[in-house]
Design an enzyme around this catalytic site. Sequence first.
Site, PDB file in Angstrom:
ATOM      1  N   CYS A 101       0.865  -1.180   0.000  1.00 54.53           N
ATOM      2  CA  CYS A 101       0.000   0.000   0.000  1.00 54.53           C
ATOM      3  C   CYS A 101       0.894   1.220   0.000  1.00 54.53           C
ATOM      4  O   CYS A 101       1.743   1.375   0.884  1.00 54.53           O
ATOM      5  CB  CYS A 101      -0.882  -0.027   1.252  1.00 54.53           C
ATOM      6  N   CYS A 134      -0.806   4.044  -6.408  1.00 52.37           N
ATOM      7  CA  CYS A 134      -1.680   3.279  -5.513  1.00 52.37           C
ATOM      8  C   CYS A 134      -1.767   1.875  -6.069  1.00 52.37           C
ATOM      9  O   CYS A 134      -1.919   1.692  -7.282  1.00 52.37           O
ATOM     10  CB  CYS A 134      -3.069   3.918  -5.440  1.00 52.37           C
ATOM     11  N   THR A 135      -1.661   0.875  -5.193  1.00 54.89           N
ATOM     12  CA  THR A 135      -1.628  -0.508  -5.683  1.00 54.89           C
ATOM     13  C   THR A 135      -2.972  -0.983  -6.216  1.00 54.89           C
ATOM     14  O   THR A 135      -3.039  -2.023  -6.874  1.00 54.89           O
ATOM     15  CB  THR A 135      -1.130  -1.471  -4.589  1.00 54.89           C
ATOM     16  N   HIS A 136      -4.030  -0.244  -5.967  1.00 52.93           N
ATOM     17  CA  HIS A 136      -5.317  -0.561  -6.602  1.00 52.93           C
ATOM     18  C   HIS A 136      -5.314  -0.231  -8.098  1.00 52.93           C
ATOM     19  O   HIS A 136      -6.007  -0.863  -8.888  1.00 52.93           O
ATOM     20  CB  HIS A 136      -6.454   0.237  -5.949  1.00 52.93           C
TER      21      HIS A 136
END
EC number: 5.1.1.3
Length: 263
Positions: A75, A185-187
Amino acid sequence: MKIHKHPIGFFDSGVGGTSIWKEVISLLPNENSIYLSDSINAPYGEKSKTQIIDLCLKNTEFLLNQNCKLIVVACNTATTNAIDFLREKYPIPFIGIEPAIKPAALTTKTNTIGILATKGTLNSSLFEKTSSSFRKNIYIEEIIGKGLVELIENGKLHSKEMTSLLNSYLNPLLKKNIDSLVLGCTHYPYLIPQIREIVGDKINIIDSGEAVAKQTKTILTKFHLLNSNKNIAKHTLYINKNKKVLEQLISERENTSIIEKNF
């Protein structure tokens, strides 16, 4: 059980960190893993530094209780706000995630790059320290991707709302003549197909997944923690909200289980 057989731990504010998890287990197929999706508290990017640290401590304690030998803070917001604190408090190695500004800065032709990230990442002192060294030579256009994480966490990855938000964030960046877009952002890697439709083929889209996987291997090797066992690795993913969202992102994989659980 020998420590090298212990799992790698991962945690994120939600399901997005699985983009990092996939890269790591692809590079290190012998490694067992435990992934923690704190979706009930997503997004971290809108929380205070104190709140973020408290959540990171809770997540770390959970993973340590599962005998994790190394923890990937999957994150960006958690990394930029809490990883120094975690490294001081706990003896095991931590791998952090930062926006990949350096490769974008080194390859830009227009001297202008865009960064799409959460408020918590862009406002952090670590991000400011990292980005400031490049600001002398290039222009960095920052955009807060407000609402994107929430839509992904609610299973609306391919919704009209997502398309509308992405257009509202990306079109102003294109007008600034960026030639690289850093996903902070890892999303956001799950949005790359939709982002590509908006920005076209000439924009270089950069995320941190591959670099994090390589760094994880480097650190495991350094501390003699690599798992040489050739058995099929076991992966357990925990989520404290709706596991259907996680199931949509994780294709069926042998020895992989998804568990919905309060933690």
